[in-house]
Design a protein around this motif. Structure first.
Motif, PDB file in Angstrom:
ATOM      1  N   TYR A 221       0.941   6.422  16.816  1.00  0.00           N
ATOM      2  CA  TYR A 221       0.685   5.543  15.665  1.00  0.00           C
ATOM      3  C   TYR A 221       1.878   4.615  15.548  1.00  0.00           C
ATOM      4  O   TYR A 221       2.948   4.998  15.098  1.00  0.00           O
ATOM      5  N   ARG A 223       3.693   0.996  14.436  1.00  0.00           N
ATOM      6  CA  ARG A 223       3.596   0.013  13.361  1.00  0.00           C
ATOM      7  C   ARG A 223       3.324  -1.402  13.890  1.00  0.00           C
ATOM      8  O   ARG A 223       3.805  -1.796  14.957  1.00  0.00           O
ATOM      9  N   SER A 224       2.590  -2.154  13.098  1.00  0.00           N
ATOM     10  CA  SER A 224       2.178  -3.489  13.539  1.00  0.00           C
ATOM     11  C   SER A 224       3.346  -4.469  13.579  1.00  0.00           C
ATOM     12  O   SER A 224       3.253  -5.527  14.192  1.00  0.00           O
ATOM     13  N   GLU A 225       4.464  -4.098  12.926  1.00  0.00           N
ATOM     14  CA  GLU A 225       5.634  -4.977  12.932  1.00  0.00           C
ATOM     15  C   GLU A 225       6.331  -4.974  14.291  1.00  0.00           C
ATOM     16  O   GLU A 225       7.281  -5.714  14.499  1.00  0.00           O
ATOM     17  N   TYR A 226       5.865  -4.122  15.212  1.00  0.00           N
ATOM     18  CA  TYR A 226       6.491  -3.997  16.534  1.00  0.00           C
ATOM     19  C   TYR A 226       5.549  -4.463  17.649  1.00  0.00           C
ATOM     20  O   TYR A 226       5.147  -3.666  18.508  1.00  0.00           O
ATOM     21  N   PRO A 227       5.161  -5.738  17.667  1.00  0.00           N
ATOM     22  CA  PRO A 227       4.184  -6.165  18.678  1.00  0.00           C
ATOM     23  C   PRO A 227       4.658  -5.960  20.116  1.00  0.00           C
ATOM     24  O   PRO A 227       3.849  -5.648  20.989  1.00  0.00           O
ATOM     25  N   GLU A 260      -3.870   7.473  23.333  1.00  0.00           N
ATOM     26  CA  GLU A 260      -4.211   6.132  22.876  1.00  0.00           C
ATOM     27  C   GLU A 260      -3.078   5.593  22.012  1.00  0.00           C
ATOM     28  O   GLU A 260      -2.427   6.348  21.304  1.00  0.00           O
ATOM     29  N   ARG A 262      -2.351   3.438  18.787  1.00  0.00           N
ATOM     30  CA  ARG A 262      -3.006   2.895  17.597  1.00  0.00           C
ATOM     31  C   ARG A 262      -2.011   2.092  16.771  1.00  0.00           C
ATOM     32  O   ARG A 262      -0.856   2.503  16.633  1.00  0.00           O
ATOM     33  N   THR A 263      -2.495   0.998  16.228  1.00  0.00           N
ATOM     34  CA  THR A 263      -1.618   0.110  15.471  1.00  0.00           C
ATOM     35  C   THR A 263      -1.747   0.365  13.979  1.00  0.00           C
ATOM     36  O   THR A 263      -2.860   0.432  13.457  1.00  0.00           O
ATOM     37  N   GLY A 264      -0.627   0.489  13.310  1.00  0.00           N
ATOM     38  CA  GLY A 264      -0.621   0.640  11.856  1.00  0.00           C
ATOM     39  C   GLY A 264      -0.995  -0.681  11.201  1.00  0.00           C
ATOM     40  O   GLY A 264      -1.320  -1.657  11.874  1.00  0.00           O
ATOM     41  N   ALA A 265      -0.939  -0.711   9.876  1.00  0.00           N
ATOM     42  CA  ALA A 265      -1.370  -1.929   9.193  1.00  0.00           C
ATOM     43  C   ALA A 265      -0.413  -2.291   8.058  1.00  0.00           C
ATOM     44  O   ALA A 265      -0.814  -2.761   7.008  1.00  0.00           O
ATOM     45  N   GLY A 266       0.864  -2.024   8.279  1.00  0.00           N
ATOM     46  CA  GLY A 266       1.866  -2.518   7.356  1.00  0.00           C
ATOM     47  C   GLY A 266       2.136  -1.662   6.133  1.00  0.00           C
ATOM     48  O   GLY A 266       2.692  -2.153   5.165  1.00  0.00           O
ATOM     49  N   LEU A 280      -4.859   7.342  10.607  1.00  0.00           N
ATOM     50  CA  LEU A 280      -5.466   7.482  11.938  1.00  0.00           C
ATOM     51  C   LEU A 280      -6.954   7.808  11.841  1.00  0.00           C
ATOM     52  O   LEU A 280      -7.746   7.425  12.696  1.00  0.00           O
TER      53      LEU A 280
ATOM     54  N   HIS B  80      -8.554  -4.473  12.475  1.00  0.00           N
ATOM     55  CA  HIS B  80      -7.581  -5.288  13.209  1.00  0.00           C
ATOM     56  C   HIS B  80      -8.301  -6.326  14.065  1.00  0.00           C
ATOM     57  O   HIS B  80      -7.898  -7.479  14.144  1.00  0.00           O
ATOM     58  N   TYR B 115      -3.914  -1.612   2.790  1.00  0.00           N
ATOM     59  CA  TYR B 115      -2.904  -1.989   3.782  1.00  0.00           C
ATOM     60  C   TYR B 115      -2.453  -3.433   3.601  1.00  0.00           C
ATOM     61  O   TYR B 115      -3.265  -4.328   3.434  1.00  0.00           O
ATOM     62  N   HIS B 116      -1.118  -3.625   3.694  1.00  0.00           N
ATOM     63  CA  HIS B 116      -0.559  -4.961   3.512  1.00  0.00           C
ATOM     64  C   HIS B 116      -1.054  -5.957   4.562  1.00  0.00           C
ATOM     65  O   HIS B 116      -1.105  -7.144   4.321  1.00  0.00           O
ATOM     66  N   ASP B 117      -1.369  -5.464   5.759  1.00  0.00           N
ATOM     67  CA  ASP B 117      -1.685  -6.393   6.860  1.00  0.00           C
ATOM     68  C   ASP B 117      -2.994  -7.145   6.686  1.00  0.00           C
ATOM     69  O   ASP B 117      -3.133  -8.262   7.166  1.00  0.00           O
ATOM     70  N   LEU B 173      11.834  -5.315  10.694  1.00  0.00           N
ATOM     71  CA  LEU B 173      11.284  -5.649  12.012  1.00  0.00           C
ATOM     72  C   LEU B 173      11.986  -4.846  13.095  1.00  0.00           C
ATOM     73  O   LEU B 173      11.739  -5.034  14.277  1.00  0.00           O
ATOM     74  N   MET B 183      10.089 -13.190  11.735  1.00  0.00           N
ATOM     75  CA  MET B 183       9.106 -13.281  12.800  1.00  0.00           C
ATOM     76  C   MET B 183       8.234 -14.494  12.514  1.00  0.00           C
ATOM     77  O   MET B 183       7.676 -14.625  11.431  1.00  0.00           O
TER      78      MET B 183
END
Lengths: 518, 206
Positions: A221, A223-227, A260, A262-266, A280, B80, B115-117, B173, B183
């Motif tokens: 899992y 985090r989305s801040e880490y592309p 897998e 999975r991307t978090g959503a902030g 998840l 997403h 979720y914030h995103d 970040l 970013m």
């Protein structure tokens, strides 16, 4: 002979221009028709020197940094391919004191290899741990991890082996390995660095965890801040699957394991393990009451190992070199090494992996070199936004789970943020409450409402409104949050608030505003 | 209140269905509007990103859900993907997702808003995320934040009137040793000072 030049692809290096440097090298190399191969490695973790490039010479690697795109031409003019002198030359990488004095076990390969080359990974001792594990009985793997003394590096410090044993012993036809890569704490970047710099070590660690507990499926899992970490991990999982490290037959054995990303959503709160499991599952990231423990009823109600990235990434070296080797490092009940992340207002910021036991003062003053601004260090926050602020008076605290707890602090994920004397600790306390209010999942009242009341109370103190009474109120509120919250978000927010108030009382006695003359 | 100025609507755009819009400085009476899916017409036609009206959000969402619903815990990955497709999570997508995953609309709504995103409206052409966490604060992040807000003339969670930039806060970040950090459209920038942030902003305001 082709000369190899290493230019990091770590996002902290990219943030300070590594991509431009790489482009400039490609252009210049093509223009000059030089026989040079560019390899994009992870970062060595000396971030004040990034972008730091390295040249492979017969004598070992030579480092240059911090390099700007405009320096490339002069570097090539100076013929750095032989490790030649240049104003930016730092000497041999391995001899740099910041690196030389570290004990790199978990981060042994980070910055040395090409992160997405499985051949490189193998050539540097990768997959040795997994090769041993596939031939072992699950209970023996668990025993090895238990004996190593490895404790959860996510912050709670729970013994990893005991967690694994609980899952191994739990009944269930489906079990899961979940990697908590929701590294939301400010001042921490070890998870990001290892996922970008040596992703296979995490894959190997998770696979060993799967074999040890009977789980066949893993999730990271992230985090989305880490592309960049997401991209590197996804690519590495693909490579591992094609190479038979993951899949129906792990390294040709009878064990099956796949995973897998999975991307978090902030949502910061999803770094809390039960909120993460809900997320998840496709739900709101709301904290679950414990028990039942995730080890008994975790993801989709199945027995689940949920570990931090660094915990899992430390397993391969333990399996490879043995529990005794790992346990030999450290102090008291804190065994092995810990990647300390030195960040914020500090001269030499970076990642420093070392055995437990260094004092805070050694880390900040000797290794970190004091503040970046050159002003006196006023406070450090250890363990992210939920960690305590320590004043210089507590700089003799050794880096050890128990020693920090004894002084009302926590190691957390081992991130240290340094502040100089311009910091206003009342503002920092207010921010801790504000952050908790933004990120609270809303399930329990002390956290959901307490955090907002905390912000208001801090504001009243700042405005000089009944400061005595409001300081007492803030203390009372912190007690309620600490003991009444369901998880660490509400429960630990009092650490930065109370430590700021106790250690820096002067900042909580602002001069009352003088009424403007009519 | 926003005022709508439509110069010459691109084919397929129904003026009366434009629900949010703004007007701006520049020379060419640039039009910025958000229509149904995602219509962004930037000044001088830069970064044109047009999703035209004929497109059916429901149908495209159904394709995404059909492809992904076999995943364990599929809702977040689906959201997403929907956001990647439309730039935000449109209201029209929610009933489709709920039906296909056998959830109530309230459950899907609950997840989207938690979720914030996930966004309920499109962003500007560029998204600037500025880190507000402690490590960046220790390196003058708060002052930088004020500077950025002043330069752009907006607060967090807002978009400049020309539809150029959306400013968002982010809490870490992981660039804490090269603070303060930001970013911009997925690209990371560290050690930001006044000059560096001014350069970044000049880049997006071209």
């Amino acid at each position: 002979m082709t000369v190899k030049i290493y230019i990091p692809r770590d996002s902290a290096s990219l943030a300070v221009g590594a991509e431009k440097v790489a482009k400039a090298f490609h252009t210049e190399i093509a223009a000059r028709a030089l026989d040079i191969e560019i390899i994009r490695n992870g970062s060595r973790g000396l971030f004040w020197l990034e972008p730091m490039i390295e040249v492979e010479t017969a004598d070992g690697r030579v480092a240059y940094g911090p390099v700007k795109a405009g320096d490339v031409s002069s570097l090539l003019d100076a013929d750095i391919t032989t490790g030649a002198a240049h104003p930016l030359c730092l000497g041999k990488t391995e001899e740099l004191p910041f690196l030389k004095n570290q004990t790199r076990l978990t981060f042994a390969r980070c910055g040395i290899t090409d992160p997405v080359s499985l051949e490189d990974y193998r050539a540097h001792g990768g997959l040795n741990g997994l090769t041993k594990a596939v031939a072992m009985a699950p209970a023996d793997i668990v025993a090895e991890v238990t004996d190593s003394g490895l404790r959860g590096r996510g912050g709670a410090g729970f013994p990893t082996g005991i967690k694994w044993k609980t899952v191994l012993d739990a009944e269930g036809d489906r079990k899961y390995i979940v990697c908590n890569a929701d590294e939301g704490d400010s001042g921490t970047f070890a998870d990001r660095m290892i996922m970008e710099g040596d992703p296979f070590v995490l894959i190997e660690g998770m696979t060993i965890a799967g074999i040890a507990t009977g789980a066949r499926k893993g999730f990271v899992y992230l985090r989305s801040e880490y592309p960049h970490a997401i991209a590197t991990m996804t690519q590495a999982v693909d490579i591992a699957r094609k190479a038979g490290v993951l899949g129906a037959s792990v390294l040709g054995s009878a064990h099956a394991f796949d995973m897998e990303i999975r991307t978090g959503a902030g949502a910061y709160v999803c770094g809390e393990e039960t909120a993460l499991l809900n997320s998840l599952e496709g739900k709101r990231g709301i904290v679950r009451a414990k028990p039942p423990l995730p080890a008994h009823k975790g993801l989709f109600n199945c027995p689940t190992v949920i570990n931090n990235v660094i915990s899992l990434a430390s397993v391969p070296v333990i399996m490879d070199k043995g529990a005794a080797f790992y346990k030999d490092f450290g102090m008291g009940r804190s065994r092995g090494t810990i990647p300390i992340q030195i960040a914020g207002n500090v001269k030499h910021g970076g990642l420093y992996e070392t055995a437990f036991g260094l004092t805070l003062g050694e880390i900040i003053d000797t290794i970190g070199g004091g503040s970046a601004t050159g002003r006196p260090v006023k406070a450090v926050q250890v363990g992210g936004p939920l960690g305590a602020y320590f004043p210089r008076a507590l700089f003799d605290t050794p880096f050890d789970y128990e020693a920090f707890a004894a002084r009302d602090g926590l190691i957390g994920h081992a991130g240290i943020v340094v502040f100089d004397d311009s910091a206003d600790m009342l503002k920092q306390a207010r921010f801790a409450m504000e952050f908790c209010a933004v990120e609270s999942c809303g399930k329990c009242t002390p956290c959901r409402i307490g955090s907002t009341r905390g912000v208001e109370t801090a504001d009243k103190i700042a405005m000089g409104i009944e400061p005595e009474k409001n300081r007492a109120l803030l203390t009372d509120l912190c007690n309620t949050m600490k003991f009444g919250s369901l998880c660490a978000l509400g429960g630990f927010t009092p650490y930065p608030v109370m430590s700021a108030m106790n250690h820096f009382p002067d900042d909580f006695r602002p001069t009352p505003l003088v009424e403007a003359a009519e | 209140m926003f005022q709508v100025f439509l110069q010459s609507p691109p084919a397929g755009v129904l003026e009366e269905r434009c629900f949010r819009s703004g007007v701006f400085s520049a020379r060419s009476v640039p039009v910025f509007m958000m229509y149904n899916g995602q219509v962004r017409v930037g000044s001088g036609g830069l970064d044109m990103n047009l999703h035209f009206g004929g497109r059916d959000i429901g149908a495209r969402t159904l394709e995404i859900v059909t492809e992904m619903k076999a995943l364990e815990g599929a809702l977040l990955p689906i959201l997403h993907e929907v956001q990647a497709e439309f730039g935000y999570v449109p209201q029209e997508a929610l009933p489709v997702i709920a039906r296909e995953l056998n959830l109530s609309r309230a459950e899907v709504h609950g997840v989207v808003t938690f979720y914030h995103d996930y966004r309920d409206h499109p962003t500007g052409r560029h998204v600037l995320k500025l880190c507000r966490a402690e490590a960046c604060q220790s390196m003058g992040g708060a002052a930088l934040e004020e500077k950025v807000k002043k330069l752009l003339g907006i607060d967090f969670h807002q978009t400049t009137l020309d539809g150029g930039v959306t400013l968002e806060p982010v809490y870490c970040l992981g660039l804490c040793s090269t603070a303060p950090a930001a970013m911009l459209d997925g690209e990371v920038h560290g050690r930001l000072d006044d000059a560096a942030i001014a350069d970044l902003i000049a880049e997006v305001r071209l």
